[in-house]
Motif scaffolding. Structure first.
Motif, mmCIF file in Angstrom:
data_model
loop_
_atom_site.group_PDB
_atom_site.id
_atom_site.type_symbol
_atom_site.label_atom_id
_atom_site.label_comp_id
_atom_site.label_asym_id
_atom_site.label_seq_id
_atom_site.Cartn_x
_atom_site.Cartn_y
_atom_site.Cartn_z
ATOM 1 N N ASN A 87 -4.525 5.297 12.319
ATOM 2 C CA ASN A 87 -4.384 6.560 11.602
ATOM 3 C C ASN A 87 -4.770 6.372 10.133
ATOM 4 O O ASN A 87 -4.109 5.627 9.404
ATOM 5 C CB ASN A 87 -2.932 7.044 11.705
ATOM 6 C CG ASN A 87 -2.748 8.438 11.124
ATOM 7 O OD1 ASN A 87 -3.666 9.020 10.545
ATOM 8 N ND2 ASN A 87 -1.557 8.968 11.278
ATOM 9 N N LYS A 119 -4.248 8.139 7.644
ATOM 10 C CA LYS A 119 -3.186 8.553 6.725
ATOM 11 C C LYS A 119 -2.178 7.446 6.452
ATOM 12 O O LYS A 119 -1.384 7.541 5.520
ATOM 13 C CB LYS A 119 -2.469 9.782 7.287
ATOM 14 C CG LYS A 119 -3.342 11.022 7.353
ATOM 15 C CD LYS A 119 -2.554 12.225 7.841
ATOM 16 C CE LYS A 119 -3.430 13.478 7.861
ATOM 17 N NZ LYS A 119 -2.687 14.668 8.340
ATOM 18 N N ALA A 167 -7.839 10.331 -0.309
ATOM 19 C CA ALA A 167 -7.601 9.093 0.437
ATOM 20 C C ALA A 167 -7.151 7.972 -0.491
ATOM 21 O O ALA A 167 -6.305 7.146 -0.118
ATOM 22 C CB ALA A 167 -8.870 8.677 1.185
ATOM 23 N N ARG A 182 -3.460 8.754 -1.504
ATOM 24 C CA ARG A 182 -2.596 8.480 -0.357
ATOM 25 C C ARG A 182 -2.515 6.976 -0.095
ATOM 26 O O ARG A 182 -1.436 6.443 0.210
ATOM 27 C CB ARG A 182 -3.125 9.210 0.874
ATOM 28 C CG ARG A 182 -2.225 9.093 2.092
ATOM 29 C CD ARG A 182 -2.681 10.020 3.212
ATOM 30 N NE ARG A 182 -4.064 9.769 3.586
ATOM 31 C CZ ARG A 182 -5.048 10.652 3.414
ATOM 32 N NH1 ARG A 182 -4.805 11.818 2.863
ATOM 33 N NH2 ARG A 182 -6.285 10.357 3.804
#
Length: 293
Positions: free
Chosen positions: A220, A222, A70, A73
């Motif tokens: 989201n 992501k 995480a 990203r």
């Protein structure tokens, strides 16, 4: 020949030196504390404070951050958002500022008045959220990039800069048959590197440090930027002691929270520290010319 200063001048110079030293200490001391604390064993930091002994240091905090998918990203998302936002904001500000700097533009005073009004009056969070929702931008990259892309202050800075460009250059290009687009890209824009880099730096830093828009518009995980990921990690590690019966688990949670906190601050600051030296030579000139004509 050395310059002779009066007693009052020496007093002002000394006062100025004291003020500069104090300003440097206010910046350097917290920075030094955070950098050293990020490498320290949390138990030592909490019990004895900072230590410069190598045996009291550890890289565990950085390993936990860099091994977290995480975090990686979020770092890439923040870099994408910041670069894209800077590109969009600089493009809008430069084109709008160039148009408003031209005295031939009819109604430019009205346009500037409308722009300035938006600096003092806004719709607020709820209308902005509803607008983003109606446009179908919720949970997309555009929800982060577009709502704040038009910055009136940046437009004013770029307009003031373009007003300082000699009119004779554009008149000479007109005589040679150059179009307005050709004049802008071939003559004006190459002279505008200082203001372009300053606007890009402002936009990049502002977006890099921002998490509120992403928190409101992005569900989201992501798509979350680094700052929002850091916020989530720190909040998750701040647990009420009454909720934990095992004191060992509580101590480990506290240790983990301290370890991640300082290392995360350092990691999130690296891009800004690396980027600033490349922009420094344009920064002072761009701010000065863009602010004062």
């Amino acid at each position: 020949m050395p310059v002779k200063h009066s007693g009052f001048d020496r007093f002002l110079l000394g006062l100025n030196a004291v003020g500069l030293v104090a300003a440097v200490l206010v910046i350097v001391v917290p920075l030094f504390y955070i950098v050293v604390a990020s490498f320290m064993e949390p138990s030592v930091l909490l019990s004895r404070g900072l230590s410069l002994r190598i045996e009291d240091w550890t890289l565990e905090g950085y390993r936990k951050i860099l091994s977290n998918p995480a975090m990686v990203r979020g770092f890439l998302n923040a870099l994408l958002y910041s670069v894209s936002f800077a590109a969009v904001t600089v493009t809008v500000s430069v084109f709008a500022g160039y148009a408003l700097s031209d005295r031939r533009l009819k109604g430019r005073g009205l346009f500037m008045t409308l722009f300035v009004i938006t600096m003092f009056f806004g719709g607020g969070l709820v209308p902005t959220y509803l607008l983003v929702k109606k446009l179908g931008m919720l949970d997309t990259v555009w929800a982060v990039l577009l709502p704040g892309a038009v910055n009136v202050w940046n437009i004013i800075l770029s307009r003031t800069f373009f007003q300082s460009v000699p009119v004779e250059l554009k008149e000479a290009a007109n005589v040679d048959g150059a179009s307005e687009i050709s004049i802008f890209f071939r003559i004006v824009l190459p002279l505008s590197k200082p203001i372009v880099f300053v606007l890009a730096l402002y936009a990049f830093v502002g977006q890099w440090n921002s998490y509120f828009d992403a928190m409101i518009y992005l569900d989201n995980p992501k798509l979350h930027p680094l700052q929002l990921v850091l916020r989530s990690i720190l909040i998750q590690n701040q647990v009420d002691p009454g909720m934990i019966g095992d004191q060992l688990a509580m101590a480990e949670m506290k240790r983990l929270s301290e370890m991640i906190k300082y290392a995360a601050i350092v990691v999130s600051s690296v891009p800004l520290i690396v980027m600033y030296p490349f922009f420094q030579k344009y920064f002072e000139k761009g701010v000065l010319i863009g602010s004062l004509k």
